[in-house]
Design a protein around this motif. Sequence first.
Motif, PDB file in Angstrom:
ATOM      1  N   LEU A 231       0.864  -1.301   0.001  1.00  0.00           N
ATOM      2  CA  LEU A 231       0.086  -0.041   0.038  1.00  0.00           C
ATOM      3  C   LEU A 231       0.822   1.416  -0.184  1.00  0.00           C
ATOM      4  N   LEU A 232       1.913   1.190   0.814  1.00  0.00           N
ATOM      5  CA  LEU A 232       2.755   2.397   0.838  1.00  0.00           C
ATOM      6  C   LEU A 232       3.540   2.788  -0.438  1.00  0.00           C
ATOM      7  N   TRP A 233       3.978   1.491  -1.135  1.00  0.00           N
ATOM      8  CA  TRP A 233       4.623   1.851  -2.615  1.00  0.00           C
ATOM      9  C   TRP A 233       3.542   2.341  -3.490  1.00  0.00           C
ATOM     10  N   GLN A 234       2.379   2.131  -3.461  1.00  0.00           N
ATOM     11  CA  GLN A 234       1.192   2.497  -4.176  1.00  0.00           C
ATOM     12  C   GLN A 234       1.008   4.157  -4.089  1.00  0.00           C
ATOM     13  N   VAL A 235       0.709   4.446  -2.540  1.00  0.00           N
ATOM     14  CA  VAL A 235       0.375   5.674  -2.424  1.00  0.00           C
ATOM     15  C   VAL A 235       1.608   6.529  -2.653  1.00  0.00           C
ATOM     16  N   SER A 236       2.823   6.048  -2.484  1.00  0.00           N
ATOM     17  CA  SER A 236       3.994   6.995  -2.373  1.00  0.00           C
ATOM     18  C   SER A 236       4.069   7.573  -4.023  1.00  0.00           C
ATOM     19  N   SER A 237       3.875   6.562  -4.752  1.00  0.00           N
ATOM     20  CA  SER A 237       4.149   6.795  -6.148  1.00  0.00           C
ATOM     21  C   SER A 237       2.787   7.786  -6.656  1.00  0.00           C
ATOM     22  N   PHE A 238       1.520   7.431  -6.107  1.00  0.00           N
ATOM     23  CA  PHE A 238       0.769   8.289  -6.534  1.00  0.00           C
ATOM     24  C   PHE A 238       0.566   9.783  -6.044  1.00  0.00           C
ATOM     25  N   THR A 239       1.294   9.896  -4.720  1.00  0.00           N
ATOM     26  CA  THR A 239       1.515  11.169  -3.900  1.00  0.00           C
ATOM     27  C   THR A 239       2.617  11.827  -4.772  1.00  0.00           C
ATOM     28  N   LEU A 240       3.749  11.471  -5.129  1.00  0.00           N
ATOM     29  CA  LEU A 240       4.780  11.832  -6.033  1.00  0.00           C
ATOM     30  C   LEU A 240       4.257  12.724  -7.152  1.00  0.00           C
ATOM     31  N   ALA A 241       3.448  11.695  -7.828  1.00  0.00           N
ATOM     32  CA  ALA A 241       3.024  12.253  -9.259  1.00  0.00           C
ATOM     33  C   ALA A 241       2.006  13.317  -9.156  1.00  0.00           C
ATOM     34  N   LEU A 267     -11.371   6.527 -15.802  1.00  0.00           N
ATOM     35  CA  LEU A 267     -10.756   5.324 -16.481  1.00  0.00           C
ATOM     36  C   LEU A 267      -9.848   4.838 -15.320  1.00  0.00           C
ATOM     37  N   SER A 268      -8.863   5.566 -14.936  1.00  0.00           N
ATOM     38  CA  SER A 268      -7.807   4.906 -13.787  1.00  0.00           C
ATOM     39  C   SER A 268      -8.400   4.087 -12.808  1.00  0.00           C
ATOM     40  N   ILE A 269      -9.647   4.459 -12.234  1.00  0.00           N
ATOM     41  CA  ILE A 269     -10.307   3.935 -11.397  1.00  0.00           C
ATOM     42  C   ILE A 269     -10.688   2.359 -11.804  1.00  0.00           C
ATOM     43  N   VAL A 270     -11.299   2.363 -12.997  1.00  0.00           N
ATOM     44  CA  VAL A 270     -11.704   1.127 -13.550  1.00  0.00           C
ATOM     45  C   VAL A 270     -10.433   0.197 -13.891  1.00  0.00           C
ATOM     46  N   TYR A 271      -9.339   0.639 -14.214  1.00  0.00           N
ATOM     47  CA  TYR A 271      -8.037  -0.019 -14.493  1.00  0.00           C
ATOM     48  C   TYR A 271      -7.791  -0.636 -13.244  1.00  0.00           C
ATOM     49  N   VAL A 272      -7.412   0.314 -12.049  1.00  0.00           N
ATOM     50  CA  VAL A 272      -7.156  -0.206 -10.677  1.00  0.00           C
ATOM     51  C   VAL A 272      -8.056  -1.306 -10.329  1.00  0.00           C
ATOM     52  N   CYS A 273      -9.110  -1.192 -10.435  1.00  0.00           N
ATOM     53  CA  CYS A 273      -9.904  -2.376  -9.873  1.00  0.00           C
ATOM     54  C   CYS A 273     -10.132  -3.592 -10.628  1.00  0.00           C
ATOM     55  N   VAL A 274     -10.064  -3.406 -12.100  1.00  0.00           N
ATOM     56  CA  VAL A 274      -9.876  -4.707 -12.882  1.00  0.00           C
ATOM     57  C   VAL A 274      -8.611  -5.404 -12.723  1.00  0.00           C
ATOM     58  N   GLU A 275      -7.623  -4.556 -12.372  1.00  0.00           N
ATOM     59  CA  GLU A 275      -6.439  -5.138 -12.118  1.00  0.00           C
ATOM     60  C   GLU A 275      -6.495  -5.936 -10.729  1.00  0.00           C
ATOM     61  N   ASN A 276      -7.054  -5.526  -9.764  1.00  0.00           N
ATOM     62  CA  ASN A 276      -7.212  -6.189  -8.482  1.00  0.00           C
ATOM     63  C   ASN A 276      -7.877  -7.604  -8.757  1.00  0.00           C
ATOM     64  N   TRP A 285       5.168  -3.502 -12.140  1.00  0.00           N
ATOM     65  CA  TRP A 285       4.884  -2.261 -13.143  1.00  0.00           C
ATOM     66  C   TRP A 285       3.571  -1.404 -12.634  1.00  0.00           C
ATOM     67  N   ARG A 286       3.010  -1.791 -11.330  1.00  0.00           N
ATOM     68  CA  ARG A 286       1.919  -1.268 -10.864  1.00  0.00           C
ATOM     69  C   ARG A 286       2.213   0.110 -10.361  1.00  0.00           C
ATOM     70  N   PRO A 287       3.257   0.264  -9.520  1.00  0.00           N
ATOM     71  CA  PRO A 287       3.576   1.744  -8.974  1.00  0.00           C
ATOM     72  C   PRO A 287       3.850   2.532 -10.234  1.00  0.00           C
ATOM     73  N   ALA A 288       4.518   2.124 -11.179  1.00  0.00           N
ATOM     74  CA  ALA A 288       4.715   2.974 -12.514  1.00  0.00           C
ATOM     75  C   ALA A 288       3.446   3.295 -13.202  1.00  0.00           C
ATOM     76  N   VAL A 289       2.438   2.356 -13.301  1.00  0.00           N
ATOM     77  CA  VAL A 289       1.093   2.774 -13.625  1.00  0.00           C
ATOM     78  C   VAL A 289       0.575   3.769 -12.903  1.00  0.00           C
ATOM     79  N   ILE A 290       0.538   3.410 -11.653  1.00  0.00           N
ATOM     80  CA  ILE A 290      -0.251   4.419 -10.291  1.00  0.00           C
ATOM     81  C   ILE A 290       0.317   5.755 -10.499  1.00  0.00           C
ATOM     82  N   PHE A 291       1.907   5.892 -10.799  1.00  0.00           N
ATOM     83  CA  PHE A 291       2.315   7.235 -11.030  1.00  0.00           C
ATOM     84  C   PHE A 291       1.889   7.839 -12.080  1.00  0.00           C
ATOM     85  N   GLY A 292       1.472   7.168 -13.276  1.00  0.00           N
ATOM     86  CA  GLY A 292       0.855   7.904 -14.340  1.00  0.00           C
ATOM     87  C   GLY A 292      -0.586   8.462 -14.025  1.00  0.00           C
ATOM     88  N   PHE A 293      -1.108   7.499 -13.486  1.00  0.00           N
ATOM     89  CA  PHE A 293      -2.509   8.006 -13.083  1.00  0.00           C
ATOM     90  C   PHE A 293      -2.378   9.010 -12.042  1.00  0.00           C
TER      91      PHE A 293
END
Length: 379
Positions: A231-241, A267-276, A285-293
């Motif tokens: 969770l920290l990896w994802q949130v940190s990537s999202f926050t930085l972006a 659409l970013s919400i759709v992607y995240v939940c479908v990947e779940n 690759w998920r942190p990089a994708v989250i960074f883009g979102f």
Amino acid sequence: MISTTKLAISGLFVFLLALSTMSTAHEIRPAIIDLTLDENGSYSIDIQTSVETYLAGIGPDVTDTNNAPQAAEYDRYRAMSEQELMPVFNAFAPDLIRGIQLQADGLDINLAEPNLTLTSEPDLELAREAVITFTGTLPVGSSSLNWQWDEQFGGSALRVSSATGQEVYTEYLQPGVATGPFDITGAVKQSGFSIFANYLVIGFEHILPKGLDHILFVVGLFLLSSRIKPLLWQVSSFTLAHTVTLALGMLGIVTIPAAIVEPLIALSIVYVCVENLWSRNLSKWRPAVIFGFGLLHGLGFASVLTEIGLSPNHFITGLVGFNIGVELGQLTVIALCFLAVGVWFRNKAWYRSYITNPASIAIALMAGWWVFERTVYGV
């Protein structure tokens, strides 16, 4: 018995998510109040708002007009042309005047009858903005002002400036809250701390309770894994972006129309939940994708700040305060997710089947509708 319990927990979580994912097509936003002061003592007050909410009597406790008991009346007013709406507004104007308190050096200023201008044609699928304008003259030698309007009109962003565009005062006001006296002579400057605290509140409120799409994105991150490290990896990537694009957007270096950004955010919400649904663990690759979102969401945050306006004299202070407020809002969402299901059920063998998958499907479907709605009907 165990199966029934698991289904009940799963159903409750999805139900709570569904309540939070009501369509935001008719979201009620705070009013933007521009008070302009001239050297000769005259003033102009332009209130940018959705006037139909006032005419229908929808209060600040409602965040979406579709959920209000007066929804039908609100839609009827929105369908009117400016010419048709004007008699209704004129009848409401005395109530509006009674709900506003403008004081100069502690003395009440009597407001004249306001003027109403609608900025777009009637369209039931889109929010319609209006500008309510008051004009008048302050007493000679006035040195300070107070502003307050009734709680029924909701929150507001007050921006006070001179006729030459020089900033005098800015503040985000909760429903019914007064500014307190502020100097209009230029002798006393507004403090940086008050700006920071004010924009921190704006940032937090843009997540909770008003940022349903951002809330669902963060919930989607939580659903992949309720473990702290992923969770920290994802949130940190999202926050930085989103910090990067928020700053770039406010500086005018990167500008993308909301008509493009908002569908992509959904659409970013759709992607995240479908990947779940097909990924059990944090992929490389998920942190990089989250960074883009996160870059997209940052542009969404920037559009909010652009609408309200940042204090030119405290640009960095306001930007940092807003961003910290956003982060506190996101952390609060994550904490609530942990309290709701993570702490109690994350180690259960059925957690993924009865919590992650149903909730991800529900969010993906709602966000998919937003993609369609924002693409076809606009933001």
